[in-house]
Motif scaffolding. Structure first.
Motif, mmCIF file in Angstrom:
data_model
loop_
_atom_site.group_PDB
_atom_site.id
_atom_site.type_symbol
_atom_site.label_atom_id
_atom_site.label_comp_id
_atom_site.label_asym_id
_atom_site.label_seq_id
_atom_site.Cartn_x
_atom_site.Cartn_y
_atom_site.Cartn_z
ATOM 1 N N VAL A 46 -16.502 22.369 7.206
ATOM 2 C CA VAL A 46 -15.406 22.699 8.119
ATOM 3 C C VAL A 46 -14.964 24.125 7.798
ATOM 4 O O VAL A 46 -14.615 24.426 6.652
ATOM 5 C CB VAL A 46 -14.223 21.717 7.970
ATOM 6 N N ILE A 47 -15.030 25.000 8.809
ATOM 7 C CA ILE A 47 -14.575 26.374 8.637
ATOM 8 C C ILE A 47 -13.413 26.623 9.584
ATOM 9 O O ILE A 47 -13.306 25.986 10.631
ATOM 10 C CB ILE A 47 -15.713 27.401 8.856
ATOM 11 N N ALA A 48 -12.515 27.507 9.181
ATOM 12 C CA ALA A 48 -11.330 27.795 9.981
ATOM 13 C C ALA A 48 -11.121 29.302 10.054
ATOM 14 O O ALA A 48 -11.354 30.020 9.084
ATOM 15 C CB ALA A 48 -10.109 27.122 9.361
ATOM 16 N N ARG A 49 -10.668 29.758 11.221
ATOM 17 C CA ARG A 49 -10.408 31.181 11.413
ATOM 18 C C ARG A 49 -8.974 31.489 10.987
ATOM 19 O O ARG A 49 -8.020 30.867 11.449
ATOM 20 C CB ARG A 49 -10.619 31.574 12.871
ATOM 21 N N HIS A 50 -8.855 32.474 10.094
ATOM 22 C CA HIS A 50 -7.562 32.963 9.621
ATOM 23 C C HIS A 50 -7.594 34.484 9.668
ATOM 24 O O HIS A 50 -8.502 35.099 9.108
ATOM 25 C CB HIS A 50 -7.299 32.534 8.166
ATOM 26 N N ASP A 51 -6.610 35.068 10.297
ATOM 27 C CA ASP A 51 -6.531 36.530 10.353
ATOM 28 C C ASP A 51 -7.867 37.148 10.728
ATOM 29 O O ASP A 51 -8.343 38.075 10.091
ATOM 30 C CB ASP A 51 -6.038 37.094 9.015
ATOM 31 N N ASP A 52 -8.500 36.588 11.747
ATOM 32 C CA ASP A 52 -9.754 37.104 12.286
ATOM 33 C C ASP A 52 -10.939 37.004 11.315
ATOM 34 O O ASP A 52 -11.895 37.755 11.412
ATOM 35 C CB ASP A 52 -9.579 38.548 12.758
ATOM 36 N N ARG A 53 -10.869 36.074 10.348
ATOM 37 C CA ARG A 53 -11.969 35.823 9.420
ATOM 38 C C ARG A 53 -12.203 34.329 9.352
ATOM 39 O O ARG A 53 -11.275 33.539 9.453
ATOM 40 C CB ARG A 53 -11.621 36.320 8.014
ATOM 41 N N TRP A 54 -13.464 33.927 9.142
ATOM 42 C CA TRP A 54 -13.792 32.523 8.963
ATOM 43 C C TRP A 54 -13.760 32.199 7.479
ATOM 44 O O TRP A 54 -14.357 32.908 6.662
ATOM 45 C CB TRP A 54 -15.184 32.221 9.527
ATOM 46 N N LEU A 55 -13.026 31.132 7.134
ATOM 47 C CA LEU A 55 -12.906 30.678 5.748
ATOM 48 C C LEU A 55 -13.327 29.216 5.653
ATOM 49 O O LEU A 55 -13.200 28.451 6.613
ATOM 50 C CB LEU A 55 -11.454 30.804 5.261
ATOM 51 N N LEU A 56 -13.798 28.842 4.495
ATOM 52 C CA LEU A 56 -14.172 27.460 4.242
ATOM 53 C C LEU A 56 -12.924 26.613 4.086
ATOM 54 O O LEU A 56 -12.030 26.936 3.305
ATOM 55 C CB LEU A 56 -15.019 27.376 2.964
ATOM 56 N N ARG A 57 -12.842 25.540 4.867
ATOM 57 C CA ARG A 57 -11.718 24.621 4.757
ATOM 58 C C ARG A 57 -12.087 23.415 3.896
ATOM 59 O O ARG A 57 -11.315 22.973 3.065
ATOM 60 C CB ARG A 57 -11.265 24.151 6.132
ATOM 61 N N GLU A 58 -13.299 22.885 4.111
ATOM 62 C CA GLU A 58 -13.662 21.647 3.426
ATOM 63 C C GLU A 58 -15.162 21.392 3.554
ATOM 64 O O GLU A 58 -15.783 21.798 4.524
ATOM 65 C CB GLU A 58 -12.893 20.494 4.085
ATOM 66 N N VAL A 59 -15.707 20.702 2.560
ATOM 67 C CA VAL A 59 -17.078 20.204 2.624
ATOM 68 C C VAL A 59 -17.001 18.706 2.377
ATOM 69 O O VAL A 59 -16.431 18.267 1.379
ATOM 70 C CB VAL A 59 -17.993 20.866 1.571
ATOM 71 N N LEU A 60 -17.544 17.943 3.322
ATOM 72 C CA LEU A 60 -17.459 16.479 3.241
ATOM 73 C C LEU A 60 -18.853 15.878 3.176
ATOM 74 O O LEU A 60 -19.745 16.282 3.935
ATOM 75 C CB LEU A 60 -16.748 15.925 4.486
ATOM 76 N N ASP A 61 -19.038 14.917 2.295
ATOM 77 C CA ASP A 61 -20.311 14.200 2.239
ATOM 78 C C ASP A 61 -20.383 13.217 3.385
ATOM 79 O O ASP A 61 -19.397 12.565 3.724
ATOM 80 C CB ASP A 61 -20.438 13.424 0.917
ATOM 81 N N LEU A 62 -21.565 13.101 3.991
ATOM 82 C CA LEU A 62 -21.798 12.097 5.016
ATOM 83 C C LEU A 62 -22.424 10.885 4.342
ATOM 84 O O LEU A 62 -23.371 11.019 3.579
ATOM 85 C CB LEU A 62 -22.751 12.620 6.095
ATOM 86 N N THR A 63 -21.895 9.729 4.624
ATOM 87 C CA THR A 63 -22.460 8.519 4.033
ATOM 88 C C THR A 63 -23.697 8.100 4.809
ATOM 89 O O THR A 63 -23.783 8.301 6.017
ATOM 90 C CB THR A 63 -21.446 7.358 4.041
ATOM 91 N N GLN A 64 -24.634 7.537 4.104
ATOM 92 C CA GLN A 64 -25.847 7.037 4.734
ATOM 93 C C GLN A 64 -25.533 5.712 5.415
ATOM 94 O O GLN A 64 -24.892 4.847 4.831
ATOM 95 C CB GLN A 64 -26.947 6.832 3.691
ATOM 96 N N GLN A 65 -25.980 5.590 6.646
ATOM 97 C CA GLN A 65 -25.785 4.334 7.370
ATOM 98 C C GLN A 65 -26.861 3.343 6.947
ATOM 99 O O GLN A 65 -28.025 3.729 6.782
ATOM 100 C CB GLN A 65 -25.875 4.573 8.880
ATOM 101 N N PRO A 66 -26.507 2.079 6.753
ATOM 102 C CA PRO A 66 -27.531 1.109 6.373
ATOM 103 C C PRO A 66 -28.551 0.938 7.507
ATOM 104 O O PRO A 66 -28.205 0.991 8.675
ATOM 105 C CB PRO A 66 -26.751 -0.182 6.150
ATOM 106 N N SER A 67 -29.811 0.789 7.123
ATOM 107 C CA SER A 67 -30.832 0.576 8.153
ATOM 108 C C SER A 67 -30.765 -0.866 8.637
ATOM 109 O O SER A 67 -30.443 -1.778 7.907
ATOM 110 C CB SER A 67 -32.208 0.896 7.602
ATOM 111 N N SER A 68 -31.077 -1.066 9.910
ATOM 112 C CA SER A 68 -30.983 -2.435 10.455
ATOM 113 C C SER A 68 -32.328 -3.069 10.560
ATOM 114 O O SER A 68 -33.343 -2.552 10.498
ATOM 115 C CB SER A 68 -30.312 -2.436 11.815
#
Length: 105
Positions: free
Chosen positions: A83-105
């Motif tokens: 997740v990146i966010a624009r502040h004062d005309d610059r892009w900054l890192l807001r957050e990095v989130l892990d994606l969970t693996q979905q169980p296979s069916s």
């Protein structure tokens, strides 16, 4: 570390890639991280977002104007959302989130 001005960036996955490369360059240096992240204490879990650029693929998930969500993929690394966010005309890192693996069916 490299930064990108908000108006100069039309390719948000590229902007996220530049920021994530800078995260690796900063290697925990709080003053360095402060130049690329909203918070100097931001810690990102190891995963696709911090994988080497040569093996990492970034895809735009959504663009909310001043906030963008990018999915990071790299073989052998857990998928993550950047997740990146624009502040004062610059892009900054807001957050990095892990994606969970979905169980296979």
């Amino acid at each position: 570390p490299g930064t990108l001005a908000g108006d100069d960036v039309l390719d948000l996955p590229r902007a996220a890639g530049v920021i994530m490369d800078a995260v690796s360059t900063c290697a925990g240096d709080a003053a360095c991280v402060q130049t690329i992240a909203e918070r100097p204490d931001l810690a990102s879990a190891a995963g696709a977002a911090t994988a080497p650029a040569a093996v990492r693929t970034l895809h735009l998930v959504d663009d909310y104007g001043d906030v963008a969500v990018i999915r990071a993929e790299a073989e052998g690394y857990p998928q993550q959302l950047v997740v990146i966010a624009r502040h004062d005309d610059r892009w900054l890192l807001r957050e990095v989130l892990d994606l969970t693996q979905q169980p296979s069916s």
